[in-house]
Design an enzyme around this catalytic site. Structure first.
Site, PDB file in Angstrom:
ATOM      1  N   ASP A  22      16.472  -1.354  40.732  1.00 22.31           N
ATOM      2  CA  ASP A  22      16.087  -1.099  39.343  1.00 22.31           C
ATOM      3  C   ASP A  22      17.061  -1.874  38.467  1.00 22.31           C
ATOM      4  O   ASP A  22      18.096  -2.361  38.949  1.00 22.31           O
ATOM      5  CB  ASP A  22      16.188   0.413  39.046  1.00 22.31           C
ATOM      6  CG  ASP A  22      15.879   0.741  37.587  1.00 22.31           C
ATOM      7  OD1 ASP A  22      14.971   0.116  37.017  1.00 22.31           O
ATOM      8  OD2 ASP A  22      16.558   1.611  37.003  1.00 22.31           O
ATOM      9  N   SER A  23      16.743  -1.944  37.180  1.00 22.90           N
ATOM     10  CA  SER A  23      17.677  -2.572  36.247  1.00 22.90           C
ATOM     11  C   SER A  23      18.944  -1.737  36.099  1.00 22.90           C
ATOM     12  O   SER A  23      19.916  -2.209  35.531  1.00 22.90           O
ATOM     13  CB  SER A  23      16.998  -2.739  34.889  1.00 22.90           C
ATOM     14  OG  SER A  23      16.546  -1.482  34.424  1.00 22.90           O
ATOM     15  N   TYR A  54      16.291  -4.517  31.042  1.00 21.36           N
ATOM     16  CA  TYR A  54      15.347  -5.606  31.304  1.00 21.36           C
ATOM     17  C   TYR A  54      14.249  -5.631  30.227  1.00 21.36           C
ATOM     18  O   TYR A  54      13.629  -6.666  29.998  1.00 21.36           O
ATOM     19  CB  TYR A  54      14.657  -5.396  32.664  1.00 21.36           C
ATOM     20  CG  TYR A  54      15.471  -5.747  33.901  1.00 21.36           C
ATOM     21  CD1 TYR A  54      16.809  -6.125  33.834  1.00 21.36           C
ATOM     22  CD2 TYR A  54      14.856  -5.695  35.159  1.00 21.36           C
ATOM     23  CE1 TYR A  54      17.519  -6.432  34.996  1.00 21.36           C
ATOM     24  CE2 TYR A  54      15.561  -6.008  36.321  1.00 21.36           C
ATOM     25  CZ  TYR A  54      16.896  -6.377  36.235  1.00 21.36           C
ATOM     26  OH  TYR A  54      17.586  -6.682  37.379  1.00 21.36           O
ATOM     27  N   GLY A  55      14.001  -4.453  29.649  1.00 24.16           N
ATOM     28  CA  GLY A  55      12.857  -4.290  28.736  1.00 24.16           C
ATOM     29  C   GLY A  55      12.685  -5.360  27.675  1.00 24.16           C
ATOM     30  O   GLY A  55      11.587  -5.881  27.487  1.00 24.16           O
ATOM     31  N   CYS A  85      11.392  -0.166  39.063  1.00 28.01           N
ATOM     32  CA  CYS A  85      11.582  -0.454  37.637  1.00 28.01           C
ATOM     33  C   CYS A  85      10.236  -0.937  37.119  1.00 28.01           C
ATOM     34  O   CYS A  85       9.634  -1.854  37.688  1.00 28.01           O
ATOM     35  CB  CYS A  85      12.635  -1.548  37.487  1.00 28.01           C
ATOM     36  SG  CYS A  85      12.785  -2.216  35.824  1.00 28.01           S
ATOM     37  N   ASN A  86       9.760  -0.303  36.058  1.00 28.29           N
ATOM     38  CA  ASN A  86       8.444  -0.670  35.520  1.00 28.29           C
ATOM     39  C   ASN A  86       8.431  -2.090  34.975  1.00 28.29           C
ATOM     40  O   ASN A  86       7.491  -2.851  35.207  1.00 28.29           O
ATOM     41  CB  ASN A  86       8.061   0.298  34.396  1.00 28.29           C
ATOM     42  CG  ASN A  86       7.777   1.686  34.925  1.00 28.29           C
ATOM     43  OD1 ASN A  86       6.638   2.037  35.170  1.00 28.29           O
ATOM     44  ND2 ASN A  86       8.811   2.476  35.105  1.00 28.29           N
ATOM     45  N   THR A  87       9.507  -2.447  34.243  1.00 29.67           N
ATOM     46  CA  THR A  87       9.550  -3.778  33.624  1.00 29.67           C
ATOM     47  C   THR A  87       9.561  -4.862  34.708  1.00 29.67           C
ATOM     48  O   THR A  87       8.848  -5.872  34.599  1.00 29.67           O
ATOM     49  CB  THR A  87      10.808  -3.906  32.738  1.00 29.67           C
ATOM     50  OG1 THR A  87      10.898  -2.751  31.893  1.00 29.67           O
ATOM     51  CG2 THR A  87      10.760  -5.150  31.889  1.00 29.67           C
ATOM     52  N   GLU A 164      20.042   6.950  27.885  1.00 32.91           N
ATOM     53  CA  GLU A 164      21.362   6.417  28.277  1.00 32.91           C
ATOM     54  C   GLU A 164      22.467   7.244  27.623  1.00 32.91           C
ATOM     55  O   GLU A 164      23.436   7.626  28.267  1.00 32.91           O
ATOM     56  CB  GLU A 164      21.503   4.955  27.825  1.00 32.91           C
ATOM     57  CG  GLU A 164      20.579   4.002  28.553  1.00 32.91           C
ATOM     58  CD  GLU A 164      21.133   3.583  29.906  1.00 32.91           C
ATOM     59  OE1 GLU A 164      22.358   3.537  30.051  1.00 32.91           O
ATOM     60  OE2 GLU A 164      20.322   3.328  30.811  1.00 32.91           O
ATOM     61  N   CYS A 213       8.249   4.159  32.305  1.00 29.61           N
ATOM     62  CA  CYS A 213       9.611   3.639  32.287  1.00 29.61           C
ATOM     63  C   CYS A 213      10.458   4.622  33.083  1.00 29.61           C
ATOM     64  O   CYS A 213      10.277   5.841  32.947  1.00 29.61           O
ATOM     65  CB  CYS A 213      10.112   3.551  30.841  1.00 29.61           C
ATOM     66  SG  CYS A 213      11.864   3.150  30.716  1.00 29.61           S
ATOM     67  N   THR A 214      11.361   4.094  33.894  1.00 30.53           N
ATOM     68  CA  THR A 214      12.149   4.968  34.772  1.00 30.53           C
ATOM     69  C   THR A 214      12.938   6.030  33.999  1.00 30.53           C
ATOM     70  O   THR A 214      13.252   7.073  34.539  1.00 30.53           O
ATOM     71  CB  THR A 214      13.171   4.127  35.567  1.00 30.53           C
ATOM     72  OG1 THR A 214      13.855   3.268  34.654  1.00 30.53           O
ATOM     73  CG2 THR A 214      12.491   3.322  36.635  1.00 30.53           C
ATOM     74  N   HIS A 215      13.287   5.736  32.741  1.00 28.67           N
ATOM     75  CA  HIS A 215      14.098   6.674  31.964  1.00 28.67           C
ATOM     76  C   HIS A 215      13.286   7.840  31.391  1.00 28.67           C
ATOM     77  O   HIS A 215      13.845   8.880  31.078  1.00 28.67           O
ATOM     78  CB  HIS A 215      14.756   5.948  30.791  1.00 28.67           C
ATOM     79  CG  HIS A 215      15.891   5.063  31.169  1.00 28.67           C
ATOM     80  ND1 HIS A 215      15.777   4.068  32.108  1.00 28.67           N
ATOM     81  CD2 HIS A 215      17.172   5.032  30.743  1.00 28.67           C
ATOM     82  CE1 HIS A 215      16.947   3.453  32.221  1.00 28.67           C
ATOM     83  NE2 HIS A 215      17.806   4.019  31.401  1.00 28.67           N
TER      84      HIS A 215
HETATM   85  N1  DGL Z   1      14.115   0.405  34.327  1.00 24.08           N
HETATM   86  C1  DGL Z   1      13.411  -0.004  33.141  1.00 24.08           C
HETATM   87  C2  DGL Z   1      11.911   0.304  33.307  1.00 24.08           C
HETATM   88  O1  DGL Z   1      11.508   1.161  34.073  1.00 24.08           O
HETATM   89  C3  DGL Z   1      13.937   0.657  31.888  1.00 24.08           C
HETATM   90  C4  DGL Z   1      15.278   0.162  31.438  1.00 24.08           C
HETATM   91  C5  DGL Z   1      15.303  -1.325  31.131  1.00 24.08           C
HETATM   92  O2  DGL Z   1      14.779  -1.746  30.073  1.00 24.08           O
HETATM   93  O3  DGL Z   1      15.821  -2.068  31.942  1.00 24.08           O
HETATM   94  O4  DGL Z   1      11.115  -0.304  32.641  1.00 24.08           O
END
Ligand code: DGL
Length: 319
Positions: A22-23, A54-55, A85-87, A164, A213-215
């Protein structure tokens, strides 16, 4: 139980770890679900915290990162890679699937599948990072499963910052964190932000909302309050874990109980901070977190990788 007559290669495969990345920390929610579903599997997790988020980055940058980390995991002989990670999934899943020999599973399709199964009025909302939403990955995935579904999506980048902050300021386990997020963010500032993002989706009449998004699963309670109890929230972690189980089972690559099962955590950021915050998500200590230099990952992006990325982008431009 290993089948009689199984080849040595198959046995070796079974013992190899699952690679997850993941990011940053958010993908640990996916790793946690995978370990719950597959307690005998070894895992290697890399959080690219130094380059997070990463977004807001370009698709090209994120694709480069996906190829670098995929190669780093491949060098550690993983039997399957999860892009948690979705992005990164939205930008780079097909590319990673072409580049690596092992199955590569992302989080977008499992989340879209769960949403399509859950929706009754066939109106699905998606919130994610700018990169994920602009890629249209969720709409495409949902419509590939049911062309009659309408997807309404909105980027919600400030939710990432909020989580965060919550991770850094809060205390205790993930369960504590979830209840803190539920109560701490029942505040005017959160509601103002949430209304900006979520009101248009509510007005669209969605009955299902993907936390793309993972968050965002960490804000589930607060988002549910804003959306109302009739809207079903979907997080892809569980569905992704199910897909990992299915893939390994169909291939005969599932690990059996073993005394040598390992969990390795690595980050491009600060290992101590990653260990402390990650333990809150996983619910127990992560052991010694390894540091991986960004330069080490960048060095893996060689001429072949660059060529692969160029070809992929040329194909995309040609449609
Ligand atoms: N892990 C990213 C996602 O799931 C979220 C955080 C990022 O922007 O890197 O899209």
């Amino acid at each position: 139980m290993p089948e009689a007559g199984a080849t040595p290669i198959l046995d070796t495969m079974r013992d190899l770890p699952i690679g997850i990345f993941d990011s940053g920390l958010g993908g640990l929610t996916v790793a946690g679900e995978i370990m719950r579903a597959l307690p005998d599997e070894s895992i290697i997790y890399l959080g690219d915290t130094a380059r997070c988020p990463y977004g807001p980055r370009s698709q090209n940058d994120v694709r480069r990162f996906v190829l670098q980390i995929g190669r780093w995991l491949s060098a550690r002989e993983v039997k399957l890679i999860v892009v948690a990670c979705n992005t990164a999934t939205a930008a780079g899943l097909p590319l990673a699937q072409q580049a690596f020999d092992v199955p590569v599973i992302g989080v977008v399709e499992p989340g879209a599948r769960a949403a399509v199964k859950a929706t009754v009025n066939r109106r699905v909302g998606v919130i994610g990072t700018v990169g994920t939403i602009e890629s249209g990955a969720y709409s495409q995935a949902a419509r590939a499963i049911d062309a009659g579904v309408t997807v309404f999506s909105t980027p919600a980048p400030r939710f990432v910052d909020l989580v965060e902050q919550g991770l850094r300021l809060g205390e205790g386990t993930l369960e504590d964190l979830l209840s803190q997020m539920g109560s701490v963010y029942v505040r005017p500032a959160f509601y103002e932000m949430a209304r900006d993002y979520l009101d248009p989706l509510k007005r669209s009449g969605v009955d299902t909302l993907v936390l793309g998004c993972t968050h965002f699963p960490l804000l589930e309670t607060a988002i549910q309050q804003v959306m109302g109890s009739r809207v079903r929230l979907i997080s892809s972690a569980e569905e992704t874990a199910r897909e990992v189980v299915e893939t390994l089972t169909l291939r005969g690559h599932r690990a059996g109980p073993s005394a040598t099962r390992t969990e390795v955590y690595a980050t491009t950021g600060d290992p101590d901070e990653f260990g402390a915050l990650g333990a809150r998500i996983i619910g127990r200590g992560l052991g010694t977190v390894k540091h991986v230099d960004v330069a080490e990952l960048e060095a893996l992006f060689d001429h072949t990788m660059a060529e692969r990325l160029r070809e992929h982008e040329a194909d995309e431009t040609c449609g």
